[in-house]
Design a protein around this motif. Sequence first.
Motif, PDB file in Angstrom:
ATOM      1  N   GLN A  37       0.825  -1.207   0.000  1.00  0.00           N
ATOM      2  CA  GLN A  37       0.000   0.000   0.000  1.00  0.00           C
ATOM      3  C   GLN A  37       0.860   1.258   0.000  1.00  0.00           C
ATOM      4  O   GLN A  37       0.490   2.279  -0.578  1.00  0.00           O
ATOM      5  N   VAL A  38       2.022   1.192   0.631  1.00  0.00           N
ATOM      6  CA  VAL A  38       2.919   2.339   0.725  1.00  0.00           C
ATOM      7  C   VAL A  38       4.014   2.292  -0.330  1.00  0.00           C
ATOM      8  O   VAL A  38       4.310   3.296  -0.983  1.00  0.00           O
ATOM      9  N   HIS A  39       4.609   1.111  -0.515  1.00  0.00           N
ATOM     10  CA  HIS A  39       5.827   1.002  -1.315  1.00  0.00           C
ATOM     11  C   HIS A  39       5.620   0.433  -2.715  1.00  0.00           C
ATOM     12  O   HIS A  39       6.551   0.470  -3.529  1.00  0.00           O
ATOM     13  N   GLY A  40       4.425  -0.098  -2.996  1.00  0.00           N
ATOM     14  CA  GLY A  40       4.272  -0.800  -4.258  1.00  0.00           C
ATOM     15  C   GLY A  40       4.943  -2.166  -4.182  1.00  0.00           C
ATOM     16  O   GLY A  40       5.338  -2.615  -3.109  1.00  0.00           O
ATOM     17  N   PRO A  41       5.137  -2.827  -5.300  1.00  0.00           N
ATOM     18  CA  PRO A  41       5.648  -4.199  -5.287  1.00  0.00           C
ATOM     19  C   PRO A  41       7.163  -4.323  -5.191  1.00  0.00           C
ATOM     20  O   PRO A  41       7.696  -5.416  -5.181  1.00  0.00           O
ATOM     21  N   GLY A  42       7.904  -3.225  -5.125  1.00  0.00           N
ATOM     22  CA  GLY A  42       9.366  -3.284  -5.162  1.00  0.00           C
ATOM     23  C   GLY A  42       9.978  -3.890  -3.914  1.00  0.00           C
ATOM     24  O   GLY A  42       9.387  -3.914  -2.839  1.00  0.00           O
ATOM     25  N   GLU A  43      11.207  -4.368  -4.061  1.00  0.00           N
ATOM     26  CA  GLU A  43      11.942  -4.969  -2.950  1.00  0.00           C
ATOM     27  C   GLU A  43      12.658  -3.917  -2.108  1.00  0.00           C
ATOM     28  O   GLU A  43      12.857  -4.099  -0.922  1.00  0.00           O
ATOM     29  N   ARG A  44      13.091  -2.821  -2.710  1.00  0.00           N
ATOM     30  CA  ARG A  44      13.815  -1.779  -2.006  1.00  0.00           C
ATOM     31  C   ARG A  44      13.509  -0.449  -2.675  1.00  0.00           C
ATOM     32  O   ARG A  44      13.573  -0.346  -3.906  1.00  0.00           O
ATOM     33  N   PRO A  45      13.136   0.597  -1.903  1.00  0.00           N
ATOM     34  CA  PRO A  45      12.846   1.898  -2.517  1.00  0.00           C
ATOM     35  C   PRO A  45      14.021   2.387  -3.348  1.00  0.00           C
ATOM     36  O   PRO A  45      15.171   2.326  -2.916  1.00  0.00           O
ATOM     37  N   THR A  46      13.741   2.879  -4.532  1.00  0.00           N
ATOM     38  CA  THR A  46      14.819   3.305  -5.424  1.00  0.00           C
ATOM     39  C   THR A  46      15.575   4.504  -4.871  1.00  0.00           C
ATOM     40  O   THR A  46      16.743   4.702  -5.198  1.00  0.00           O
ATOM     41  N   SER A  47      14.898   5.318  -4.035  1.00  0.00           N
ATOM     42  CA  SER A  47      15.558   6.495  -3.476  1.00  0.00           C
ATOM     43  C   SER A  47      16.282   6.208  -2.166  1.00  0.00           C
ATOM     44  O   SER A  47      16.816   7.110  -1.539  1.00  0.00           O
ATOM     45  N   PHE A  48      16.321   4.948  -1.763  1.00  0.00           N
ATOM     46  CA  PHE A  48      16.935   4.557  -0.501  1.00  0.00           C
ATOM     47  C   PHE A  48      18.451   4.631  -0.615  1.00  0.00           C
ATOM     48  O   PHE A  48      19.048   4.135  -1.564  1.00  0.00           O
ATOM     49  N   HIS A  49      19.088   5.245   0.374  1.00  0.00           N
ATOM     50  CA  HIS A  49      20.535   5.404   0.348  1.00  0.00           C
ATOM     51  C   HIS A  49      21.227   4.043   0.413  1.00  0.00           C
ATOM     52  O   HIS A  49      20.866   3.179   1.211  1.00  0.00           O
ATOM     53  N   GLY A  50      22.232   3.866  -0.427  1.00  0.00           N
ATOM     54  CA  GLY A  50      22.908   2.579  -0.520  1.00  0.00           C
ATOM     55  C   GLY A  50      23.664   2.179   0.725  1.00  0.00           C
ATOM     56  O   GLY A  50      23.957   0.992   0.929  1.00  0.00           O
ATOM     57  N   ASP A  51      24.008   3.135   1.601  1.00  0.00           N
ATOM     58  CA  ASP A  51      24.761   2.817   2.815  1.00  0.00           C
ATOM     59  C   ASP A  51      23.871   2.324   3.946  1.00  0.00           C
ATOM     60  O   ASP A  51      24.374   1.968   5.018  1.00  0.00           O
ATOM     61  N   VAL A  52      22.571   2.295   3.733  1.00  0.00           N
ATOM     62  CA  VAL A  52      21.636   1.828   4.759  1.00  0.00           C
ATOM     63  C   VAL A  52      21.459   0.319   4.638  1.00  0.00           C
ATOM     64  O   VAL A  52      21.174  -0.205   3.562  1.00  0.00           O
ATOM     65  N   GLU A  53      21.624  -0.373   5.759  1.00  0.00           N
ATOM     66  CA  GLU A  53      21.353  -1.812   5.796  1.00  0.00           C
ATOM     67  C   GLU A  53      19.854  -2.017   5.985  1.00  0.00           C
ATOM     68  O   GLU A  53      19.260  -1.466   6.910  1.00  0.00           O
ATOM     69  N   LEU A  54      19.230  -2.789   5.111  1.00  0.00           N
ATOM     70  CA  LEU A  54      17.789  -3.005   5.169  1.00  0.00           C
ATOM     71  C   LEU A  54      17.466  -4.444   5.530  1.00  0.00           C
ATOM     72  O   LEU A  54      17.935  -5.382   4.886  1.00  0.00           O
ATOM     73  N   ILE A  55      16.670  -4.594   6.575  1.00  0.00           N
ATOM     74  CA  ILE A  55      16.111  -5.895   6.939  1.00  0.00           C
ATOM     75  C   ILE A  55      14.619  -5.832   6.657  1.00  0.00           C
ATOM     76  O   ILE A  55      13.894  -5.027   7.270  1.00  0.00           O
ATOM     77  N   ARG A  56      14.166  -6.625   5.720  1.00  0.00           N
ATOM     78  CA  ARG A  56      12.738  -6.616   5.387  1.00  0.00           C
ATOM     79  C   ARG A  56      12.006  -7.598   6.292  1.00  0.00           C
ATOM     80  O   ARG A  56      12.145  -8.828   6.160  1.00  0.00           O
ATOM     81  N   ALA A  57      11.253  -7.047   7.234  1.00  0.00           N
ATOM     82  CA  ALA A  57      10.509  -7.882   8.184  1.00  0.00           C
ATOM     83  C   ALA A  57       9.477  -7.025   8.898  1.00  0.00           C
ATOM     84  O   ALA A  57       9.587  -5.803   8.954  1.00  0.00           O
ATOM     85  N   ASP A  58       8.490  -7.694   9.456  1.00  0.00           N
ATOM     86  CA  ASP A  58       7.407  -7.042  10.186  1.00  0.00           C
ATOM     87  C   ASP A  58       7.869  -6.712  11.608  1.00  0.00           C
ATOM     88  O   ASP A  58       8.571  -7.509  12.234  1.00  0.00           O
ATOM     89  N   ILE A  59       7.462  -5.564  12.116  1.00  0.00           N
ATOM     90  CA  ILE A  59       7.825  -5.152  13.464  1.00  0.00           C
ATOM     91  C   ILE A  59       7.276  -6.114  14.513  1.00  0.00           C
ATOM     92  O   ILE A  59       7.787  -6.188  15.643  1.00  0.00           O
ATOM     93  N   ARG A  60       6.266  -6.910  14.164  1.00  0.00           N
ATOM     94  CA  ARG A  60       5.700  -7.879  15.100  1.00  0.00           C
ATOM     95  C   ARG A  60       6.460  -9.194  15.113  1.00  0.00           C
ATOM     96  O   ARG A  60       6.151 -10.084  15.924  1.00  0.00           O
ATOM     97  N   ASN A  61       7.453  -9.334  14.245  1.00  0.00           N
ATOM     98  CA  ASN A  61       8.261 -10.554  14.159  1.00  0.00           C
ATOM     99  C   ASN A  61       9.399 -10.457  15.174  1.00  0.00           C
ATOM    100  O   ASN A  61      10.408  -9.801  14.936  1.00  0.00           O
ATOM    101  N   GLY A  62       9.219 -11.130  16.303  1.00  0.00           N
ATOM    102  CA  GLY A  62      10.183 -11.015  17.387  1.00  0.00           C
ATOM    103  C   GLY A  62      11.591 -11.424  17.006  1.00  0.00           C
ATOM    104  O   GLY A  62      12.571 -10.763  17.394  1.00  0.00           O
ATOM    105  N   ALA A  63      11.724 -12.500  16.248  1.00  0.00           N
ATOM    106  CA  ALA A  63      13.053 -12.966  15.851  1.00  0.00           C
ATOM    107  C   ALA A  63      13.746 -11.938  14.966  1.00  0.00           C
ATOM    108  O   ALA A  63      14.950 -11.679  15.095  1.00  0.00           O
TER     109      ALA A  63
END
Length: 370
Positions: A37-63
């Motif tokens: 709903q926010v990001h569309g179907p992409g895996e990583r926002p195109t405007s996202f800075h390359g030096d940022v480490e991204l973990i794709r996961a739900d905030i409710r996922n404790g692990a």
Amino acid sequence: MEHVLVTGGAGFIGRFVCDELLRRGKKVRVLDSLIEQVHGPGERPTSFHGDVELIRADIRNGAAVEKALAGIDAVIHLAAEVGVGQSMYEVERYTSVNEVGTAVLFEKLLERPVRRVVTASSMSIYGEGLYEDADGRLLQEVARSGIGDGLRQWDPTDEQGRPLRPLPTPEWKRPNLASIYALGKYAQERATHIMTAPYGMEGVALRLFNVYGPGQALSNPYTGVLAIFASRLLNGQRPMIFEDGDQRRDFVHVRDVARAFADALDIPAAAGGTFNIGSGHDRSVREVATALAAAMGRDDLKPEIVGRARIGDIRHCFCDTAQAERALGFTAREDFSSRLAELAEWVASQTAEDRVDEARAELESRGLVA
């Protein structure tokens, strides 16, 4: 080099926050579910800075949260479902993400405590802003009457029918939670204060007013009002405004907001505080829609004044910035007119699916438009 986790950091505000943190020499990790709903179907926002480490996961996922907190020194908590209207019928989703997700974060922080947690709250927790009556008395809990029974008295009045004067809303005003979204944001800010000090951490909450700027999700009909107007204009449609368009808000640029988060992370006096983050200037919604149309070269598309109200909407709420100025040294720097022109230029390079009519129909079918 301090290592900061930004939950929800791939979103509109989060990307600017990450850029500001990197500029200040921080190392940044993001936990974000990248919902469509926010990001569309992409895996990583195109405007996202390359030096940022991204973990794709739900905030409710404790692990996943536990993994994301490894080696982290401080947290900026932005992860949330956003949208007052949608929260009134997707109740479980909003409550789960915003309240349970925050609970999961703090449970994991008990195992890996950090120096400070800065949480995004919202001006929506105030409900109506602060008012003054004709006798000079301050009123904290103003409610409008006549909206749902066919009457059209948009502005609140006192018991004698005299108009009330809206004032800048300070942090000491009592909350008046008028939506599930507001309830969840208040729960997030209170959880931050409740769960930090007893475990040797510092907590800060920032109550954001209406944030605008390039990069907002134009196809999401529950995002910020300027992005919704921009989507309509981009598709050759008139901006749609509920009530009469004279309701007043405070519009603050996302770069100012990012700077406020970065400051709140480091300034010692911020610890334990809750602060309004706004521009300190109020504007009518009609005025803003007209100005954006002009900036986009669509003066011909005059606002469509609906003359009806969404249940839970407020009339006036704008920002008293004094406390943020004292404790954080924060004042908004970005000029509204020039940044509106920047927004218009960015929008011109985008495509957007206009789903505003669809969202309105959804609210009407559920009796949420009076």
